[in-house]
Design a protein around this motif. Sequence first.
Motif, PDB file in Angstrom:
ATOM      1  N   ASP B 539       0.828  -1.203   0.000  1.00  0.00           N
ATOM      2  CA  ASP B 539       0.000   0.000   0.000  1.00  0.00           C
ATOM      3  C   ASP B 539       0.863   1.253   0.000  1.00  0.00           C
ATOM      4  N   LEU B 540       1.872   1.241   0.866  1.00  0.00           N
ATOM      5  CA  LEU B 540       2.760   2.397   0.926  1.00  0.00           C
ATOM      6  C   LEU B 540       3.452   2.604  -0.416  1.00  0.00           C
ATOM      7  N   ALA B 541       3.828   1.497  -1.017  1.00  0.00           N
ATOM      8  CA  ALA B 541       4.529   1.587  -2.303  1.00  0.00           C
ATOM      9  C   ALA B 541       3.604   2.077  -3.415  1.00  0.00           C
ATOM     10  N   ARG B 542       2.364   1.588  -3.353  1.00  0.00           N
ATOM     11  CA  ARG B 542       1.405   2.032  -4.376  1.00  0.00           C
ATOM     12  C   ARG B 542       1.276   3.546  -4.336  1.00  0.00           C
ATOM     13  N   ALA B 543       1.164   4.067  -3.121  1.00  0.00           N
ATOM     14  CA  ALA B 543       1.049   5.518  -2.971  1.00  0.00           C
ATOM     15  C   ALA B 543       2.316   6.205  -3.472  1.00  0.00           C
ATOM     16  N   LYS B 544       3.458   5.615  -3.113  1.00  0.00           N
ATOM     17  CA  LYS B 544       4.728   6.239  -3.458  1.00  0.00           C
ATOM     18  C   LYS B 544       5.008   6.147  -4.958  1.00  0.00           C
ATOM     19  N   LEU B 545       4.727   4.977  -5.535  1.00  0.00           N
ATOM     20  CA  LEU B 545       5.083   4.752  -6.939  1.00  0.00           C
ATOM     21  C   LEU B 545       3.956   5.130  -7.894  1.00  0.00           C
ATOM     22  N   GLY B 546       2.787   5.331  -7.293  1.00  0.00           N
ATOM     23  CA  GLY B 546       1.660   5.737  -8.127  1.00  0.00           C
ATOM     24  C   GLY B 546       1.181   4.645  -9.059  1.00  0.00           C
ATOM     25  N   THR B 547       1.304   3.409  -8.643  1.00  0.00           N
ATOM     26  CA  THR B 547       0.787   2.302  -9.447  1.00  0.00           C
ATOM     27  C   THR B 547       0.169   1.254  -8.549  1.00  0.00           C
ATOM     28  N   GLN B 548      -0.840   0.593  -9.065  1.00  0.00           N
ATOM     29  CA  GLN B 548      -1.481  -0.458  -8.268  1.00  0.00           C
ATOM     30  C   GLN B 548      -0.685  -1.748  -8.330  1.00  0.00           C
ATOM     31  N   ASP B 549       0.126  -1.856  -9.358  1.00  0.00           N
ATOM     32  CA  ASP B 549       0.791  -3.106  -9.661  1.00  0.00           C
ATOM     33  C   ASP B 549       2.156  -3.164  -8.979  1.00  0.00           C
ATOM     34  N   VAL B 550       2.140  -3.631  -7.729  1.00  0.00           N
ATOM     35  CA  VAL B 550       3.382  -3.640  -6.939  1.00  0.00           C
ATOM     36  C   VAL B 550       3.648  -5.048  -6.414  1.00  0.00           C
ATOM     37  N   VAL B 551       4.883  -5.471  -6.609  1.00  0.00           N
ATOM     38  CA  VAL B 551       5.276  -6.740  -5.969  1.00  0.00           C
ATOM     39  C   VAL B 551       6.497  -6.499  -5.099  1.00  0.00           C
ATOM     40  N   LEU B 552       6.597  -7.332  -4.053  1.00  0.00           N
ATOM     41  CA  LEU B 552       7.773  -7.230  -3.179  1.00  0.00           C
ATOM     42  C   LEU B 552       8.784  -8.277  -3.627  1.00  0.00           C
ATOM     43  N   ARG B 553       9.972  -7.820  -3.974  1.00  0.00           N
ATOM     44  CA  ARG B 553      11.041  -8.780  -4.276  1.00  0.00           C
ATOM     45  C   ARG B 553      12.398  -8.098  -4.138  1.00  0.00           C
ATOM     46  N   ASP B 554      13.371  -8.902  -3.819  1.00  0.00           N
ATOM     47  CA  ASP B 554      14.753  -8.422  -3.655  1.00  0.00           C
ATOM     48  C   ASP B 554      14.854  -7.254  -2.676  1.00  0.00           C
ATOM     49  N   GLY B 555      14.026  -7.254  -1.660  1.00  0.00           N
ATOM     50  CA  GLY B 555      14.109  -6.210  -0.636  1.00  0.00           C
ATOM     51  C   GLY B 555      13.490  -4.904  -1.089  1.00  0.00           C
ATOM     52  N   GLN B 556      12.762  -4.993  -2.170  1.00  0.00           N
ATOM     53  CA  GLN B 556      12.156  -3.772  -2.687  1.00  0.00           C
ATOM     54  C   GLN B 556      10.687  -4.008  -3.013  1.00  0.00           C
ATOM     55  N   ALA B 557       9.952  -2.878  -3.068  1.00  0.00           N
ATOM     56  CA  ALA B 557       8.622  -2.928  -3.653  1.00  0.00           C
ATOM     57  C   ALA B 557       8.792  -2.465  -5.091  1.00  0.00           C
ATOM     58  N   VAL B 558       8.435  -3.346  -6.015  1.00  0.00           N
ATOM     59  CA  VAL B 558       8.715  -3.080  -7.413  1.00  0.00           C
ATOM     60  C   VAL B 558       7.412  -2.782  -8.157  1.00  0.00           C
ATOM     61  N   GLY B 559       7.383  -1.621  -8.776  1.00  0.00           N
ATOM     62  CA  GLY B 559       6.231  -1.257  -9.590  1.00  0.00           C
ATOM     63  C   GLY B 559       6.523  -1.502 -11.050  1.00  0.00           C
ATOM     64  N   ALA B 560       5.673  -0.941 -11.909  1.00  0.00           N
ATOM     65  CA  ALA B 560       5.816  -1.174 -13.345  1.00  0.00           C
ATOM     66  C   ALA B 560       7.178  -0.695 -13.840  1.00  0.00           C
ATOM     67  N   ASP B 561       7.594   0.509 -13.466  1.00  0.00           N
ATOM     68  CA  ASP B 561       8.882   0.982 -13.972  1.00  0.00           C
ATOM     69  C   ASP B 561       9.709   1.687 -12.901  1.00  0.00           C
ATOM     70  N   ASP B 562       9.359   1.391 -11.649  1.00  0.00           N
ATOM     71  CA  ASP B 562      10.147   2.002 -10.574  1.00  0.00           C
ATOM     72  C   ASP B 562      10.125   1.068  -9.371  1.00  0.00           C
ATOM     73  N   ALA B 563      11.019   1.300  -8.441  1.00  0.00           N
ATOM     74  CA  ALA B 563      11.074   0.449  -7.254  1.00  0.00           C
ATOM     75  C   ALA B 563      11.479   1.289  -6.054  1.00  0.00           C
ATOM     76  N   VAL B 564      11.089   0.812  -4.881  1.00  0.00           N
ATOM     77  CA  VAL B 564      11.491   1.510  -3.657  1.00  0.00           C
ATOM     78  C   VAL B 564      11.881   0.459  -2.621  1.00  0.00           C
TER      79      VAL B 564
END
Lengths: 156, 1130
Positions: B539-564
């Motif tokens: 949820d935090l990542a969705r808000a931050k990355l501005g995408t609904q499509d977020v997966v957690l991998r490699d210690g990051q929340a990964v969106g369509a074209d960005d990660a945090v």
Amino acid sequence: MHRLKINGEQVEVDVRGAESLAAVLRERVGLIGTKIACERGECGACTVLVEGRATMSCIQPAALVTGDVETIEGLAEEILDLRAEFADRGAFQCGFCTPGQLVRATALLRDAAPRAGLDPEEVRHQMSGNICRCTGYQAIVAAVVDVAERRAGVDR
Amino acid sequence: MSYVGTSQRPHDWAARTDGSTLFAADLRLPALHAAVLRSPHPYADIVALDTSRAERMPGVVAVITAADFAPDAVYVHRGAPLSDRPPLARGTVRHVGQEVAAVAAETYVQAVAALAAIRVRYRPRKAPLTLAEATAPGARRLHERTTDEPNVSVLFATEWGDAATGRAHARTAVEGRFAYPSVSHACMETNTTLARWNQADGTVELWTSTQAPWFIGKEVSQLLGLEHDQVIFREVATGGGFGSKSKASEHEVLAAALARKANRPVLLSLTREEEMGANKPRHRFETWLRTSVDDDGLVRLYESDIRVDNGSYNHMGPSVMRVGAITLGSMYRPDGAVIEARLIDTATQPGGQFRGYGTPQVSLAAESQLDELADRLGLDPLEMRLRNVNREYATTLCGYDVTTARLADCLDAVRTELDWDRRRADPRPDRGVGVAAGSHGSGAYAYDLANRSDAAIDVFDDGRVRVRYGGSDAGTGQSTILAQIAADELGVDLADVEVLSMDSEQTPFELGAWSSRGTHMTGSSVGKAASEVAERLRDLARAKLGTQDVVLRDGQAVGADDAVALGDLVRLSDDAVDGVLSHETIYLLEGTEPLAPGKSTANLSPTYAYAAHGAYVEVDRRTGAVQLLDYVAAHDVGRAINPTAVEGQIAGGAVMGIGAALGEELVREGGRIINTSYLHYAMPRSADVPSVRPVIVNAHDPAGPYGAKSVGEMSIIPPGAALANAVQDAVGVRIRELPLTPDKVISALAEKEGRRRRHRIWRRPGRWWIALMRALYPLGLHHVLHHWGTRFGRGVGTGVADPESVTSLSAPDDLGTVLHEVAAGAQVIGGGSDAMVERRREAAPATVLISTRSVLALRGVRRAEDGALRIGAAVTLAELAEATRETVPVLAEAVDSIASAQIRNVATVAGNLVQEKRCWFFRNGFSCYKRNGVTSPCYAVLGDHRFQHAVIDGHRCQAVTPSDLATVLTALDARVELAAEDGRRTLTIEEFFVGPGETALRPGEVVVEIVVPAAAVRRRSAFRKLNLYTGDFATASAVISGDVDESGTWTEARLVLGAVAPVPWRAVEAEEWLCGRIAPTAAQLRKVLDRELDREAHPLPGNGWKLDAVAGLAEHVLEAVTGVRPGEGR
């Protein structure tokens, strides 16, 4: 005062009477990796090397020890490969007997070094003084045999 | 990557393998040491108890008795009215070893000394010690119970299913009585607690070896009158549990009570002797069972009468019995089961919870009978089971709602992996295969809240993750799989996940690891907590990355074209405190139900695990020894979260079960456990289990977390019957009482073959008085000697090592000094491996010890000019083996069989010869004839003497000389050179030994050399021994040594039998027979030897089998020297 050489370091300890080497290591020197599980020389948890030979330190009077003593703490670096193999194969569960198993195996591996590995049957026989109640031994034997083989391969 | 389903190293592997993992006894608090005063009587009233003298002893800080607890304090376990056990004996003791008082002192030796100063006056009462005694008419009752039958604590009678239909369809039935003995968990770490009392807030902190801190906290708090949250656990490693550490024993509350009274930290660590002699072992079950099948081999009906030895208090007996009975309602698909089970009080230590929990015991009966029935119907045992396997998604008689059930796949795996069909058809005699199956739940709704598990996850702002759970990993790998689960849910590297367990202030509610619930309950709760945190992070990542499509991998929340990075998300979270995002959750298991009063069926577990084990054995008909050749354990575990850890649970449990099947058994005399040491407890060593192969039948169970079922307990259930079935297949005898020790096997074979020995004692006046004495023992002589005679003895040491009991310990390098010191009264020792242990049992051990190990003159093995072998007294066994492997291989062979490599490295040849007898009464603290003096009994006469005692020439003491070297050296005509200050003398080895472990050494004399004459060195010799585990002392041994001339004629022969008589025993008649023989066969020798043994032997009632075994060994050694393979030329 009794002088002991433990893991390469000279230590002076005021050994009381028939105090065991295991007690001295644990209580005076703070090397708690050496475990006491039976205190009768019957289980191998207390195994250390004295002059390179595996010894039950729980019944070995410290006052009679003059040669080099090596414990799990001193050997850990030398046997990183064996420790990793133990971890990979599930050769320990609770880990209480593990220092003793590893120290015993270290002596076996050193003896085996000039040869091409160790025979599983020999490992089983030579390590039958080290009781493990968790693993059923299969992984321990396999780990020791594998490391012996690998070391022989590297040495050749 | 995904970790669940892959093998991963234990999360703390580095610390567990470099010696830095801390167990309770490793902590360096300045703690007092505690010791426990235990009852010497099985049943007695305490008439007086006075601790005042002990309180004044040096170093003593606190002494507690029952008076330090509330007058009605009892362990609650499952609650009244079954609660009956006080923390310390109150007015009455009901088993040997029951805790009466406890002392905390500056040192352990001081605490032990203070125990001796506590005055207790007991009034002994007649004690029922066995199931038979406890239920005999007029038996003394140990408690007032609610059942009408004497000493029956709980009566469970039930009829499941439709017995009438089962009976109507039954065509074939077998019935029999099976016994599964009491065995010890024998955890490598003895039960240990370090307790610290905090005066300020009235809390007690515990570092304790446990599988279930919550339960310990519950008992400690209620027994000390505290609130549950005033008992605070701290994380510490637990050195094995196997059930024993899943409920409170005594050490936890005693340590806590002592710490409170002393207001100082107290360490209470059981000795090995206490651990095996006074802790809570597996309940002995005596199971009568009748199994009925129809013509297709389908089980239609079970009828059973189960008798469970409760011991003296309920502890876990009621539920162990219940779970044992459930075996018959959960396996296969009978129409009905009619069960009566009795939990019977005996004046022995209470049984406890042990891996398998009643199931291995009842399973032994059910799975043995399935083989008996398969035999009757002419079916293959695997086929028999395949016809009966549980159906998936069906309800069993006892109310279990089965989900997946892959027992058929397990059976198929046994067939393939064990090479069943080929080995079963193997024409080689005396080899056999056996199979047994079983099932076990994955957790049980056995207590309030047992269907709940809480867990917490912390995500740190540096990306690390921590799992917090309130259980404890006693070695099962639980913490590691929880880390795997959290890593997967959160998409982090496994190395970035740490686990904190059992910290009362930091870990949430969790009942702990028992009833195979660890994986299901904490796997589910940790998975839930982690997935909930993951959703928050997404949820935090969705808000931050501005995408609904977020997966957690490699210690990051990964969106369509960005990660945090996760750590950055933690910083973004409003809920994070001090850089940590924490989340705690509750997992509530749906669909299971608790057992309720008056209700005999319940779906206790969310899923049920299945397994089939196959054993391949070889039975030595000559000695009765069962050798395990191969073992396959195939398990339906659902999906293995960590396959290596699962295989470890399978192999470990299987070997533990194999131990109970082949050798383990706690043996009692007068209610007291005799075999309180590893030495006398036949647990498998590495060489005893050459091949145990786990097979995971991988699947996916919908009820399990990530598809998983339990495994830890399942693996110990089938081995008993699998081995018994294999022995039956090999040699055609059905043994219904474990363990399958050589005495039982050879006796069953002798009975089957109609062999009997006659010793005609009435014709041998020399044995009359011994025969008379033995006859008088049960008629009152034993009682008089035990109760009255022992009071006049010299005393028995405590068994505790007291360093200060030695004032001088030296190892001079010249023999003169040794002889001088010994003349002045010093005790000579070799490596000390026997002497340092043995002295703890002496009433007045020597204070001056002198070792021969540094005397160079005694340290060589050399060939003299005349060809004789001269062995220095201080040569170690390892050195002797090395020196003789080529020249006198029989010596090396014998040495290799002695003890362990570690002992062989220090034990000396002379020390081996003069070591004390190994009689388990003598060694383990009994006030016996040899230990205590002539007014004391030999406990072996009426006690268990199957393995270690004499069958020839036994006198008042029935022990034997334990040294294998002595046996071999006798066959080699060795001489023993002795030295004293005033001169030397030489004895033949036969002159040297004068009694069991007793020699002709005079005061001041020292063994200096052993000489094997050249003629004997050149002879052909062989040694063979029968023992219960690798490294054990001989139960019987045989050595043959002979000269064979060019024509093949025996010109010289020695046949020496070990461990059958007080001293190594020469079979003179057989020796004479061998001389002049050409190619004597084993069968011929056996005939001659049997005649001689029949004439000379005078066995006790339970060890006559050793004559068969030792004669069998003689056959083996003859074949070994003549080069005949066993079986040939018979």
